[in-house]
Design a protein around this motif. Structure first.
Motif, PDB file in Angstrom:
ATOM      1  N   SER A 220      -8.659  -8.225  -1.396  1.00 55.57           N
ATOM      2  CA  SER A 220      -7.820  -8.615  -2.530  1.00 55.57           C
ATOM      3  C   SER A 220      -6.421  -8.007  -2.418  1.00 55.57           C
ATOM      4  CB  SER A 220      -8.472  -8.147  -3.833  1.00 55.57           C
ATOM      5  OG  SER A 220      -8.461  -6.726  -3.881  1.00 55.57           O
ATOM      6  N   ARG A 221      -5.508  -8.510  -3.197  1.00 54.01           N
ATOM      7  CA  ARG A 221      -4.154  -7.938  -3.254  1.00 54.01           C
ATOM      8  C   ARG A 221      -4.196  -6.514  -3.797  1.00 54.01           C
ATOM      9  NH1 ARG A 221      -0.804 -12.821  -5.985  1.00 54.01           N
ATOM     10  NH2 ARG A 221      -1.745 -14.453  -4.739  1.00 54.01           N
ATOM     11  N   ASP A 222      -5.087  -6.290  -4.761  1.00 53.76           N
ATOM     12  CA  ASP A 222      -5.237  -4.961  -5.331  1.00 53.76           C
ATOM     13  C   ASP A 222      -5.703  -3.966  -4.265  1.00 53.76           C
ATOM     14  OD1 ASP A 222      -5.433  -3.093  -7.679  1.00 53.76           O
ATOM     15  OD2 ASP A 222      -7.543  -3.114  -7.055  1.00 53.76           O
ATOM     16  N   CYS A 223      -6.672  -4.370  -3.474  1.00 57.50           N
ATOM     17  CA  CYS A 223      -7.177  -3.532  -2.380  1.00 57.50           C
ATOM     18  C   CYS A 223      -6.039  -3.213  -1.409  1.00 57.50           C
ATOM     19  CB  CYS A 223      -8.299  -4.280  -1.660  1.00 57.50           C
ATOM     20  SG  CYS A 223      -8.704  -3.662  -0.038  1.00 57.50           S
ATOM     21  N   HIS A 224      -5.256  -4.213  -1.079  1.00 57.69           N
ATOM     22  CA  HIS A 224      -4.136  -4.025  -0.153  1.00 57.69           C
ATOM     23  C   HIS A 224      -3.117  -3.047  -0.752  1.00 57.69           C
ATOM     24  CE1 HIS A 224      -1.641  -5.148   3.256  1.00 57.69           C
ATOM     25  NE2 HIS A 224      -0.626  -5.084   2.424  1.00 57.69           N
ATOM     26  N   GLY A 225      -2.790  -3.232  -1.994  1.00 54.26           N
ATOM     27  CA  GLY A 225      -1.822  -2.354  -2.650  1.00 54.26           C
ATOM     28  C   GLY A 225      -2.276  -0.911  -2.705  1.00 54.26           C
ATOM     29  N   ARG A 226      -3.551  -0.697  -3.017  1.00 54.03           N
ATOM     30  CA  ARG A 226      -4.081   0.664  -3.069  1.00 54.03           C
ATOM     31  C   ARG A 226      -4.085   1.319  -1.694  1.00 54.03           C
ATOM     32  NH1 ARG A 226      -9.336   0.172  -4.436  1.00 54.03           N
ATOM     33  NH2 ARG A 226      -9.263  -2.063  -4.669  1.00 54.03           N
ATOM     34  N   ALA A 227      -4.419   0.548  -0.664  1.00 50.59           N
ATOM     35  CA  ALA A 227      -4.430   1.093   0.700  1.00 50.59           C
ATOM     36  C   ALA A 227      -3.015   1.456   1.150  1.00 50.59           C
ATOM     37  CB  ALA A 227      -5.056   0.085   1.658  1.00 50.59           C
ATOM     38  N   VAL A 228      -2.052   0.583   0.879  1.00 48.57           N
ATOM     39  CA  VAL A 228      -0.655   0.864   1.253  1.00 48.57           C
ATOM     40  C   VAL A 228      -0.149   2.101   0.512  1.00 48.57           C
ATOM     41  CG1 VAL A 228       1.708  -0.038   1.117  1.00 48.57           C
ATOM     42  CG2 VAL A 228      -0.130  -1.489   1.958  1.00 48.57           C
TER      43      VAL A 228
END
Length: 76
Positions: free
Chosen positions: A39-47
């Motif tokens: 998800s975009r949320d997952c990507h944002g948290r990882a970044v």
């Protein structure tokens, strides 16, 4: 603490899809990723996590790897 930091950074690195330049979100028990794209949320948290490691870790190798994956993930 250093051992855990290494383990967690390795997991985030493994979760990064180098082709799509995004992160997977869920892993099955057989260590395959689910679903195909995170998800975009997952990507944002990882970044965000990578940015913190790249800027604040006391371990130079952690900073270098986190910065590399951070840069590769930005285009998404």
């Amino acid at each position: 603490m250093a051992e855990l930091a290494t383990r967690y950074l390795a997991f985030v690195y493994h979760a990064f899809d180098h082709e799509r330049r995004t992160f997977h979100n869920f892993m099955r028990y057989d260590r395959t990723w689910l679903p195909e794209q995170g998800s975009r949320d997952c990507h944002g948290r990882a970044v965000w996590a990578l940015a913190v490691v790249a800027s604040e870790s006391k371990d130079a190798k952690h900073r270098t790897l986190a910065a590399e994956v951070f840069r590769n993930a930005l285009p998404a």
